[in-house]
Each structure stands twice: as structure tokens, then as C-alpha cells.
Design a protein around this motif. Structure first.
Motif, PDB file in Angstrom:
ATOM      1  N   PRO A 117      68.890 112.239  44.624  1.00  0.00           N
ATOM      2  CA  PRO A 117      69.883 112.791  43.688  1.00  0.00           C
ATOM      3  C   PRO A 117      69.815 114.318  43.601  1.00  0.00           C
ATOM      4  CG  PRO A 117      68.683 110.986  42.660  1.00  0.00           C
ATOM      5  CD  PRO A 117      68.007 111.288  43.962  1.00  0.00           C
ATOM      6  N   TYR A 118      68.629 114.858  43.706  1.00  0.00           N
ATOM      7  CA  TYR A 118      68.488 116.317  43.690  1.00  0.00           C
ATOM      8  C   TYR A 118      69.246 116.930  44.869  1.00  0.00           C
ATOM      9  CZ  TYR A 118      66.529 120.965  44.100  1.00  0.00           C
ATOM     10  OH  TYR A 118      66.391 122.324  44.218  1.00  0.00           O
ATOM     11  N   ALA A 119      69.111 116.335  46.056  1.00  0.00           N
ATOM     12  CA  ALA A 119      69.808 116.856  47.242  1.00  0.00           C
ATOM     13  C   ALA A 119      71.325 116.802  47.058  1.00  0.00           C
ATOM     14  CB  ALA A 119      69.386 116.085  48.487  1.00  0.00           C
ATOM     15  N   ALA A 120      71.819 115.712  46.492  1.00  0.00           N
ATOM     16  CA  ALA A 120      73.263 115.588  46.253  1.00  0.00           C
ATOM     17  C   ALA A 120      73.736 116.622  45.231  1.00  0.00           C
ATOM     18  CB  ALA A 120      73.592 114.180  45.784  1.00  0.00           C
ATOM     19  N   ASP A 121      72.977 116.812  44.172  1.00  0.00           N
ATOM     20  CA  ASP A 121      73.324 117.809  43.158  1.00  0.00           C
ATOM     21  C   ASP A 121      73.274 119.224  43.724  1.00  0.00           C
ATOM     22  OD1 ASP A 121      73.605 115.737  41.348  1.00  0.00           O
ATOM     23  OD2 ASP A 121      71.698 116.126  40.318  1.00  0.00           O
ATOM     24  N   ARG A 122      72.288 119.493  44.555  1.00  0.00           N
ATOM     25  CA  ARG A 122      72.155 120.820  45.163  1.00  0.00           C
ATOM     26  C   ARG A 122      73.364 121.116  46.052  1.00  0.00           C
ATOM     27  NH1 ARG A 122      67.188 121.881  49.094  1.00  0.00           N
ATOM     28  NH2 ARG A 122      68.281 120.197  50.154  1.00  0.00           N
ATOM     29  N   LEU A 123      73.805 120.117  46.815  1.00  0.00           N
ATOM     30  CA  LEU A 123      74.981 120.301  47.665  1.00  0.00           C
ATOM     31  C   LEU A 123      76.218 120.576  46.817  1.00  0.00           C
ATOM     32  CD1 LEU A 123      76.497 120.265  50.357  1.00  0.00           C
ATOM     33  CD2 LEU A 123      76.577 117.756  50.172  1.00  0.00           C
ATOM     34  N   ALA A 124      76.407 119.819  45.763  1.00  0.00           N
ATOM     35  CA  ALA A 124      77.575 120.027  44.891  1.00  0.00           C
ATOM     36  C   ALA A 124      77.545 121.422  44.270  1.00  0.00           C
ATOM     37  CB  ALA A 124      77.612 118.953  43.807  1.00  0.00           C
ATOM     38  N   GLN A 158      74.238 127.301  55.669  1.00  0.00           N
ATOM     39  CA  GLN A 158      73.480 126.700  54.568  1.00  0.00           C
ATOM     40  C   GLN A 158      74.160 125.422  54.083  1.00  0.00           C
ATOM     41  OE1 GLN A 158      70.641 128.197  54.007  1.00  0.00           O
ATOM     42  NE2 GLN A 158      69.938 126.810  52.439  1.00  0.00           N
ATOM     43  N   GLU A 159      75.491 125.426  54.044  1.00  0.00           N
ATOM     44  CA  GLU A 159      76.226 124.232  53.624  1.00  0.00           C
ATOM     45  C   GLU A 159      75.971 123.079  54.586  1.00  0.00           C
ATOM     46  OE1 GLU A 159      79.395 121.344  52.895  1.00  0.00           O
ATOM     47  OE2 GLU A 159      79.009 122.391  54.766  1.00  0.00           O
ATOM     48  N   ARG A 160      75.892 123.396  55.871  1.00  0.00           N
ATOM     49  CA  ARG A 160      75.605 122.344  56.861  1.00  0.00           C
ATOM     50  C   ARG A 160      74.234 121.738  56.610  1.00  0.00           C
ATOM     51  NH1 ARG A 160      74.493 122.627  63.238  1.00  0.00           N
ATOM     52  NH2 ARG A 160      74.800 120.421  63.666  1.00  0.00           N
ATOM     53  N   PHE A 161      73.236 122.576  56.378  1.00  0.00           N
ATOM     54  CA  PHE A 161      71.886 122.080  56.100  1.00  0.00           C
ATOM     55  C   PHE A 161      71.880 121.172  54.873  1.00  0.00           C
ATOM     56  CE2 PHE A 161      67.823 122.408  53.894  1.00  0.00           C
ATOM     57  CZ  PHE A 161      66.946 122.005  54.891  1.00  0.00           C
ATOM     58  N   TYR A 162      72.437 121.657  53.769  1.00  0.00           N
ATOM     59  CA  TYR A 162      72.456 120.859  52.542  1.00  0.00           C
ATOM     60  C   TYR A 162      73.226 119.553  52.713  1.00  0.00           C
ATOM     61  CZ  TYR A 162      70.650 124.889  49.883  1.00  0.00           C
ATOM     62  OH  TYR A 162      69.892 125.913  49.387  1.00  0.00           O
ATOM     63  N   SER A 163      74.345 119.588  53.428  1.00  0.00           N
ATOM     64  CA  SER A 163      75.140 118.363  53.597  1.00  0.00           C
ATOM     65  C   SER A 163      74.432 117.366  54.500  1.00  0.00           C
ATOM     66  CB  SER A 163      76.544 118.684  54.114  1.00  0.00           C
ATOM     67  OG  SER A 163      76.498 119.234  55.407  1.00  0.00           O
ATOM     68  N   VAL A 164      73.734 117.841  55.520  1.00  0.00           N
ATOM     69  CA  VAL A 164      72.981 116.922  56.385  1.00  0.00           C
ATOM     70  C   VAL A 164      71.859 116.262  55.598  1.00  0.00           C
ATOM     71  CG1 VAL A 164      71.381 116.816  58.351  1.00  0.00           C
ATOM     72  CG2 VAL A 164      73.576 117.987  58.578  1.00  0.00           C
ATOM     73  N   ILE A 165      71.115 117.023  54.832  1.00  0.00           N
ATOM     74  CA  ILE A 165      70.033 116.449  54.032  1.00  0.00           C
ATOM     75  C   ILE A 165      70.591 115.381  53.080  1.00  0.00           C
ATOM     76  CG2 ILE A 165      68.403 116.935  52.154  1.00  0.00           C
ATOM     77  CD1 ILE A 165      67.223 117.846  54.696  1.00  0.00           C
ATOM     78  N   ALA A 166      71.640 115.702  52.361  1.00  0.00           N
ATOM     79  CA  ALA A 166      72.227 114.744  51.418  1.00  0.00           C
ATOM     80  C   ALA A 166      72.713 113.488  52.149  1.00  0.00           C
ATOM     81  CB  ALA A 166      73.368 115.391  50.646  1.00  0.00           C
ATOM     82  N   ARG A 167      73.349 113.658  53.297  1.00  0.00           N
ATOM     83  CA  ARG A 167      73.842 112.505  54.062  1.00  0.00           C
ATOM     84  C   ARG A 167      72.697 111.639  54.574  1.00  0.00           C
ATOM     85  NH1 ARG A 167      74.411 112.357  59.257  1.00  0.00           N
ATOM     86  NH2 ARG A 167      74.721 114.591  59.533  1.00  0.00           N
ATOM     87  N   LEU A 168      71.607 112.259  55.020  1.00  0.00           N
ATOM     88  CA  LEU A 168      70.471 111.486  55.520  1.00  0.00           C
ATOM     89  C   LEU A 168      69.808 110.688  54.399  1.00  0.00           C
ATOM     90  CD1 LEU A 168      68.894 114.016  58.052  1.00  0.00           C
ATOM     91  CD2 LEU A 168      70.311 111.996  58.546  1.00  0.00           C
ATOM     92  N   TYR A 169      69.734 111.260  53.212  1.00  0.00           N
ATOM     93  CA  TYR A 169      69.238 110.486  52.063  1.00  0.00           C
ATOM     94  C   TYR A 169      70.189 109.324  51.769  1.00  0.00           C
ATOM     95  CZ  TYR A 169      65.464 113.616  50.572  1.00  0.00           C
ATOM     96  OH  TYR A 169      64.301 114.337  50.486  1.00  0.00           O
ATOM     97  N   ASP A 170      71.479 109.601  51.750  1.00  0.00           N
ATOM     98  CA  ASP A 170      72.469 108.557  51.468  1.00  0.00           C
ATOM     99  C   ASP A 170      72.435 107.440  52.497  1.00  0.00           C
ATOM    100  OD1 ASP A 170      73.367 109.786  49.169  1.00  0.00           O
ATOM    101  OD2 ASP A 170      75.159 110.654  50.094  1.00  0.00           O
ATOM    102  N   SER A 171      72.108 107.755  53.725  1.00  0.00           N
ATOM    103  CA  SER A 171      72.065 106.745  54.787  1.00  0.00           C
ATOM    104  C   SER A 171      70.925 105.754  54.590  1.00  0.00           C
ATOM    105  CB  SER A 171      71.912 107.415  56.157  1.00  0.00           C
ATOM    106  OG  SER A 171      70.575 107.861  56.352  1.00  0.00           O
ATOM    107  N   GLY A 172      69.939 106.136  53.787  1.00  0.00           N
ATOM    108  CA  GLY A 172      68.769 105.279  53.586  1.00  0.00           C
ATOM    109  C   GLY A 172      67.667 105.530  54.593  1.00  0.00           C
ATOM    110  N   SER A 173      67.891 106.426  55.537  1.00  0.00           N
ATOM    111  CA  SER A 173      66.891 106.693  56.564  1.00  0.00           C
ATOM    112  C   SER A 173      65.862 107.737  56.137  1.00  0.00           C
ATOM    113  CB  SER A 173      67.565 107.163  57.850  1.00  0.00           C
ATOM    114  OG  SER A 173      68.354 106.134  58.386  1.00  0.00           O
ATOM    115  N   LEU A 174      66.293 108.755  55.417  1.00  0.00           N
ATOM    116  CA  LEU A 174      65.404 109.842  55.015  1.00  0.00           C
ATOM    117  C   LEU A 174      64.844 109.577  53.628  1.00  0.00           C
ATOM    118  CD1 LEU A 174      64.350 112.652  55.908  1.00  0.00           C
ATOM    119  CD2 LEU A 174      66.237 113.633  54.595  1.00  0.00           C
TER     120      LEU A 174
END
Length: 117
Positions: free
Chosen positions: A64-71, A92-108
Motif C-alpha cells: 500500500p505504501y508503494a501505491a500511495d507513493r505512486l499516486a 522516477q514515475e516509471r520506477f514507482y509504477s513498476v514497483i507498485a505493479r510488481l506488488y500488485d501482481s503478487g510476485s514482489l
């Protein structure tokens, strides 16, 4: 470490296999060359001679922190780009969006390991 010394690590971990595109983003955008499971991470500590190894999954807090940081990052787009430029913002937006997506995927995931020698 000296005998009785402690070790504390917080790091990224693998919760499930990464899809090929996600694995490429993990390596190229996040610079996560190797990301191991929490269980394997703890086993590596034990194999290195650590005892009292405690492994904690931090994903419920970190995702949730990663998603909030991206927003928040996206809300600050104009101000950041005005000072540092669109290319810097986009990187920087690419980095934050990749991190948030990887958490959302359940893999990270996020890991905390504590151990003693």
C-alpha cells in the motif's frame, strides 16, 4: 560479526514467480538482479551460520505504501517537472509504477530478517 552479534535486513523478496515482462522490469528498472523468497532468504542466513533467524513478510505494509507513493508522485508531476524536467519526472514515475505493479501482481514482496551469530 562477533559471536552473539545481530543482523537486521529489510529487502525486497519474491512471493511468487515473476511473469517474463515483470522479471525484465525487475532487473532493468528496479535493478533487482536476484530476488529470493523469504523462506530461501532465511535458509541462506542459517546456512551462513546465523541462529535465531526471524523472517517477517512486510508486504502488507509495503505494497500500500508503494501505491500511495505512486499516486502522490503523479499529483506532484507539474511541480517536479518544472524544476527537474519531464525526463527526470518520467524516469522516477516509471520506477514507482513498476514497483507498485510488481506488488500488485503478487510476485514482489518485502522482507525483514533478524538473526544472531
Amino acid at each position: 560479526l562477533r559471536p552473539g552479534g545481530g543482523c537486521f535486513v529489510e529487502d525486497l523478496c519474491r512471493r511468487a514467480p515473476f511473469a517474463p515482462g515483470d522479471l525484465a522490469d525487475l532487473r532493468e528498472v528496479v535493478c533487482g538482479v536476484t530476488v529470493t523468497s523469504l523462506e530461501d532468504y532465511a535458509a541462506d542466513f542459517r546456512g551462513a551460520g546465523f541462529v535465531e533467524v526471524a523472517a517477517t513478510d512486510l508486504t502488507p505494509d509495503w505494497a500500500p505504501y508503494a501505491a500511495d507513493r505512486l499516486a502522490a508522485w503523479r499529483q506532484n508531476h507539474a511541480a517536479y517537472a518544472r524544476v527537474h524536467g519531464e525526463a527526470a519526472y518520467a524516469a522516477q514515475e516509471r520506477f514507482y509504477s513498476v514497483i507498485a505493479r510488481l506488488y500488485d501482481s503478487g510476485s514482489l514482496g518485502g522482507a525483514r530478517l533478524q538473526a544472531r551469530v
